[in-house]
Scaffold this motif. Sequence first.
Motif, PDB file in Angstrom:
ATOM      1  N   GLU A 224      -2.723   0.722   3.728  1.00  0.00           N
ATOM      2  CA  GLU A 224      -1.877   0.860   2.534  1.00  0.00           C
ATOM      3  C   GLU A 224      -1.563  -0.520   1.959  1.00  0.00           C
ATOM      4  O   GLU A 224      -1.256  -1.455   2.702  1.00  0.00           O
ATOM      5  N   TYR A 226       0.210  -3.003  -1.356  1.00  0.00           N
ATOM      6  CA  TYR A 226       0.978  -3.241  -2.571  1.00  0.00           C
ATOM      7  C   TYR A 226       0.200  -4.254  -3.398  1.00  0.00           C
ATOM      8  O   TYR A 226      -0.745  -4.876  -2.911  1.00  0.00           O
ATOM      9  N   LYS A 318       9.539  -0.205   2.950  1.00  0.00           N
ATOM     10  CA  LYS A 318       9.024  -1.306   2.142  1.00  0.00           C
ATOM     11  C   LYS A 318       9.642  -2.635   2.549  1.00  0.00           C
ATOM     12  O   LYS A 318       8.979  -3.683   2.521  1.00  0.00           O
ATOM     13  N   LYS A 339       3.144  -0.335  -5.741  1.00  0.00           N
ATOM     14  CA  LYS A 339       2.140   0.337  -4.912  1.00  0.00           C
ATOM     15  C   LYS A 339       0.746   0.171  -5.493  1.00  0.00           C
ATOM     16  O   LYS A 339       0.549   0.219  -6.704  1.00  0.00           O
ATOM     17  N   SER A 342      -4.756   2.957  -1.695  1.00  0.00           N
ATOM     18  CA  SER A 342      -5.041   2.779  -0.273  1.00  0.00           C
ATOM     19  C   SER A 342      -6.527   2.939  -0.002  1.00  0.00           C
ATOM     20  O   SER A 342      -7.282   3.457  -0.824  1.00  0.00           O
TER      21      SER A 342
END
Length: 398
Positions: A224, A226, A318, A339, A342
């Motif tokens: 995942e 950001y 987060k 975000k 992914s």
Amino acid sequence: MHDYTIIGGGIVGLSVAYNLLNNNPNLKVQVIEKEKEVASHQTGHNSGVIHSGIYYKPGSYKAKFAKAGSESMRAFCQEHDVDVDICGKVIVATDESELTNLENLYERGRTNGLDVELLDEKQLKEIEPHVNGIKAIRVPTAGIVSYKHVSEKLTELIRVSGGDIHLSEEVTSIVESNQSVTVRTNNKTYHSRYLINCAGLQSDRIAKMAGYHLDMKIVPFRGEYYKLKPEKRYLVNNLIYPVPNPEFPFLGVHFTRMIDGEVDAGPNAVLSFKREGYNKTDFNAKDLSEVLTYGGFWRIARKYMKTGIGEMVRSYNKDEFVKSLQRLIPEVQKEDLVKAPSGVRAQALTVEGKMVDDFHLVNGKCSLHVCNAPSPAATASLEIGKEIAKQVLVPKTS
């Protein structure tokens, strides 16, 4: 009757087809892909880094293919007008506890034939002014590219060379004899003299469908990310990596400037509840059941329990994710991050609970199965394709 059927339209499968046709333009080659477009899974969700080969065990396929692959990927992109930037990267020690591993990594890079350089804190700041580090390795041959764009170019070249690419064709059965292979999909039946399985996240299932029972299973791990807001991209010039934990098979959270100018931050590594599950809510009962009933998974889960819990915490918190990023760049704040998409990594696990660290090929009667192609598979894809084409090219008998 085709000469070769390749299952999987990711960058490895396309590279195999491209290399087969380069070796012999008269071959009849076809690629079968279950999605509506190529590069829909691991390739299309890749961070876009062209790896140098510094991390990998000397003499391994990974080390050999990454170094050669970074060179051939750059040459391919330059020849075919695909945007590429060999920007280099730094691997950063943030405190003295990481210096031994940094030195070991530097020596490994030299053993693997790389032109790497040790930097002190001042030299590091000249390259990445906002990074927190006391020492670093500079790897000038690392770069960035869109592997989706590379795959689209490969698709174009395959078709120009007479190859066939069949989309929206999901394999349902495989019958292999000593002379040929029949592949049935949800729509058609395909016949060929030889089958090459490059199905990535589904590669073990395709091998099993062909009659080969492996002592490993694909377990999906979701990474995942950001990304930095545009006004904060100045914090990162190129690629910034931590010193990896040699006991853990992932590289840790890092900063990656993408070829489109965006800057990704991450990833963590958490078990995905679906093989192609790019969101936390994605779930497939069959996929998850296969993992949870596999002894190899529980053996490795026990070994990495503490690390795994930390990865899960960062997935849902987060603030904790930001703390891990601040080790490299202290100026990064929670509000600087949004975000990003992914990715899912197809990691092969043995029944003993060990991660298969290198590329793993299984030979059948009229088939070859690429059952583990972990990072740096995208970087190394043209070299993997070249090697597989060399292995499977046999005299035409009809």
